[in-house]
Design an enzyme around this catalytic site. Structure first.
Site, PDB file in Angstrom:
ATOM      1  N   LEU A  27       0.943  -1.496   0.054  1.00  0.00           N
ATOM      2  CA  LEU A  27       0.091   0.298   0.046  1.00  0.00           C
ATOM      3  C   LEU A  27       0.798   1.354  -0.117  1.00  0.00           C
ATOM      4  O   LEU A  27       1.498   1.359   1.048  1.00  0.00           O
ATOM      5  CB  LEU A  27      -0.827  -0.380   1.111  1.00  0.00           C
ATOM      6  CG  LEU A  27      -1.958  -1.098   1.581  1.00  0.00           C
ATOM      7  CD1 LEU A  27      -2.429  -1.163   2.274  1.00  0.00           C
ATOM      8  CD2 LEU A  27      -3.050  -1.080   0.463  1.00  0.00           C
ATOM      9  N   GLN A  53      -5.673   3.013  -6.814  1.00  0.00           N
ATOM     10  CA  GLN A  53      -6.148   3.262  -5.868  1.00  0.00           C
ATOM     11  C   GLN A  53      -7.809   3.701  -6.353  1.00  0.00           C
ATOM     12  O   GLN A  53      -7.582   5.248  -6.989  1.00  0.00           O
ATOM     13  CB  GLN A  53      -6.200   3.844  -4.140  1.00  0.00           C
ATOM     14  CG  GLN A  53      -7.380   4.123  -3.690  1.00  0.00           C
ATOM     15  CD  GLN A  53      -6.656   4.801  -2.247  1.00  0.00           C
ATOM     16  OE1 GLN A  53      -5.878   5.447  -2.453  1.00  0.00           O
ATOM     17  NE2 GLN A  53      -7.026   4.155  -0.971  1.00  0.00           N
ATOM     18  N   GLY A 107      -9.825   5.084   1.571  1.00  0.00           N
ATOM     19  CA  GLY A 107      -9.364   3.504   2.501  1.00  0.00           C
ATOM     20  C   GLY A 107      -9.380   2.915   1.828  1.00  0.00           C
ATOM     21  O   GLY A 107      -9.567   2.228   0.867  1.00  0.00           O
ATOM     22  N   HIS A 108      -7.774   2.150   2.942  1.00  0.00           N
ATOM     23  CA  HIS A 108      -7.010   0.703   2.487  1.00  0.00           C
ATOM     24  C   HIS A 108      -8.099  -0.263   2.344  1.00  0.00           C
ATOM     25  O   HIS A 108      -7.839  -1.406   0.958  1.00  0.00           O
ATOM     26  CB  HIS A 108      -6.047   0.632   3.187  1.00  0.00           C
ATOM     27  CG  HIS A 108      -6.062   0.553   4.233  1.00  0.00           C
ATOM     28  ND1 HIS A 108      -6.542  -0.635   4.849  1.00  0.00           N
ATOM     29  CD2 HIS A 108      -5.434   1.443   5.305  1.00  0.00           C
ATOM     30  CE1 HIS A 108      -6.604   0.008   5.880  1.00  0.00           C
ATOM     31  NE2 HIS A 108      -5.920   0.543   6.782  1.00  0.00           N
ATOM     32  N   ASP A 163       5.422   1.457   4.704  1.00  0.00           N
ATOM     33  CA  ASP A 163       5.823   2.190   5.960  1.00  0.00           C
ATOM     34  C   ASP A 163       6.265   1.219   6.983  1.00  0.00           C
ATOM     35  O   ASP A 163       7.217   1.699   7.925  1.00  0.00           O
ATOM     36  CB  ASP A 163       5.092   3.834   6.319  1.00  0.00           C
ATOM     37  CG  ASP A 163       4.364   3.260   7.277  1.00  0.00           C
ATOM     38  OD1 ASP A 163       3.919   2.124   6.500  1.00  0.00           O
ATOM     39  OD2 ASP A 163       3.056   4.085   7.991  1.00  0.00           O
ATOM     40  N   LYS A 177       5.379   5.706  11.835  1.00  0.00           N
ATOM     41  CA  LYS A 177       4.354   7.222  11.750  1.00  0.00           C
ATOM     42  C   LYS A 177       4.617   8.397  12.435  1.00  0.00           C
ATOM     43  O   LYS A 177       3.456   9.437  11.956  1.00  0.00           O
ATOM     44  CB  LYS A 177       3.223   6.391  12.847  1.00  0.00           C
ATOM     45  CG  LYS A 177       2.600   5.232  12.110  1.00  0.00           C
ATOM     46  CD  LYS A 177       1.863   5.439  10.905  1.00  0.00           C
ATOM     47  CE  LYS A 177       1.348   3.589  10.392  1.00  0.00           C
ATOM     48  NZ  LYS A 177       1.329   4.020   8.770  1.00  0.00           N
TER      49      LYS A 177
END
Length: 474
Positions: A77, A156, A184-185, A215, A362
């Protein structure tokens, strides 16, 4: 209030969005109009117990690994910008260690695995309309051989924002692009279907899909896990970690008593009366890492049986149509999470993995420790905790006023100190690190004044007042 789905359908068709994207949005919109709260009281669930552990799995043989890899695709993602850290490009293009970006390391891992096992595992990046151009330009410059692959990018979808007052499509004449938002994923499923990639993967003989966030450098393609999933007969497998006191306010895995299916319960889904049980880490032991394994055959069958869109719980985000203008019209952004698909499959499962497989960046505190000697880059380009730390990394807490954004952190810590002998590090105020700083044990560094205070080269432990140096540039 009555909805107006026809207006959204027309808008999405005009934007050339796929029927799968439209079907997924309709599922969300119908929940919004119906006033579905999504609340899951404690009385409706039980604990998820008896899960297997990755550490107890047998090791797969090289021969079995090669054949499994030929039937496997890796999807990262890659739609996030990292705006909370002050970034404006794809977050995966941030340099994280030894001059390498997230995307460098991910690409090198894939190439190393292909070379090691002689198996052309499929690699895909799921980009958003915000990250596609930057990501493709980076690949063209650094990894052109990957950019040429036909399945390198899954784009996406986008979703129309919903006017909160009328439940009609939001309108913003000044910036029409702001009428749209990422879905959203959970959009991975309609994107795979609507783009035709799901059919292409299946036609290529790809059976297994491993999905994780770009990440999270801990989310590598683990061959023992792949073998377990491939031989388990499960349609869907979620990697989970054991919750600690620090995780108690986050979501957890549980079992819905009505049908015995695994499901995720987030804090927003918990009634106030059940908050104590929600935070009970002895009862609800596991959280979702967002590392997922999906049977493409089962996914295709489930999508077909559910009208082309999975029944995912709605995430309703209240925003303004212009996120930078609090006075602009209130809107709802309708999103879903990909992990919640665990409740869509009868044969879904979960497996407990070490915390090392969940190491997302994050915050700048996460980046700070990743750039230090507490982590190393292995020969296969995986990032691992330095061996001497035995898997336990120091706890880092940087001052949010001075280290929140990447450019702030890089100005104050152009060279990250040695943390390999540290247990915890707390930084209060604007402390600027000189090269050659070594931190040991539990360390608290506090700037003596308001301006940046230079911490000279040397070893430090305990509480340290760092003297203000007016000549140090911010």
């Amino acid at each position: 209030m009555a909805g107006d789905f026809a207006a959204f359908e027309a808008k999405m068709k005009a934007a050339n969005l796929s029927q799968a994207a439209i079907a997924a949005f309709k599922k969300n919109y119908d929940q919004l109009v119906a006033g579905v709260t999504g609340m899951v009281p404690e009385a409706d669930i039980s604990s998820a117990d008896g899960l297997p552990y990755l550490t107890s799995l047998p090791h797969v043989s090289p021969a079995d690994a090669k054949s499994l890899l030929a039937a496997t695709a890796v999807l990262k993602l890659n739609g996030g910008l990292g705006t909370s850290m002050g970034l404006e490009k794809a977050k995966s293009l941030l340099v994280v260690k030894d001059g390498k970006t997230f995307l460098d390391l991910i690409c090198e891992q894939v190439l190393h695995m292909r070379a090691t096992y002689g198996s052309q595992v499929v690699f895909t990046l799921m980009n958003s309309f915000s990250t596609s151009d930057d990501t493709r330009a980076f690949l063209a410059a650094k990894h052109p051989e990957l950019l040429k692959e036909p399945l390198i990018e899954l784009l996406q979808n986008k979703s129309p924002k919903v006017d909160a007052a009328t439940l009609k499509p939001a309108h913003y004449e000044a910036h029409p692009d702001m009428e749209w938002c990422p879905p959203g994923h959970g959009d991975i499923y309609p994107s795979l279907l609507g783009s035709g990639m799901l059919d292409k993967l299946v036609a290529q003989g790809i059976k297994y899909l491993f999905v994780s966030n770009s990440d999270n450098l801990g989310a590598t393609l683990d061959l023992d896990l792949l073998h377990y999933f491939a031989t388990s007969g499960k349609a869907f497998l979620m990697e989970v970690c054991e919750r600690t006191a620090a995780d108690k306010k986050g979501g957890h895995l549980c079992v819905r008593t009505a049908d015995g299916r695994l499901m995720l319960r987030e804090s927003a889904m918990c009634p106030d009366a059940d908050k104590k049980a929600f935070e009970d880490i002895a009862k609800h032991k596991y959280f979702n890492t967002n590392n997922l394994w999906v049977s493409l055959e089962a996914l295709a069958a489930t999508l077909k049986s559910s009208g082309g869109a999975l029944d995912l719980p709605l995430i309703k985000n209240k925003k303004t149509v212009n996120p930078r203008d609090a006075a602009s019209e209130p809107v709802f952004q309708l999103e879903t999470a990909m992990g919640s698909a665990i409740e869509c499959f009868d044969s879904a499962g979960a497996i407990v993995v070490p915390r090392s497989r969940f190491a997302p960046v994050k915050t700048c505190s996460d980046l700070f420790v990743l750039r230090s000697d507490a982590y190393i880059i292995a020969e296969d380009s995986t990032v691992a905790v330095a061996p001497s730390l035995h898997g336990v990394i120091p706890l880092i807490k940087l001052d949010d006023s001075h280290f929140k954004l990447v450019d702030q952190m890089e100005a104050l810590a152009p060279t990250v100190p040695s943390l390999i002998q540290a247990t915890s590090v707390t930084v209060k105020g604007a402390v600027k690190f000189s090269p050659g700083v070594v931190l040991k044990g539990d360390v608290t560094l506090e700037a003596a004044g308001s301006g940046p205070a230079q911490l000279a080269a040397g070893e430090y432990s305990g509480a340290v007042k760092v003297g203000e140096a007016a000549k140090v540039a911010a």
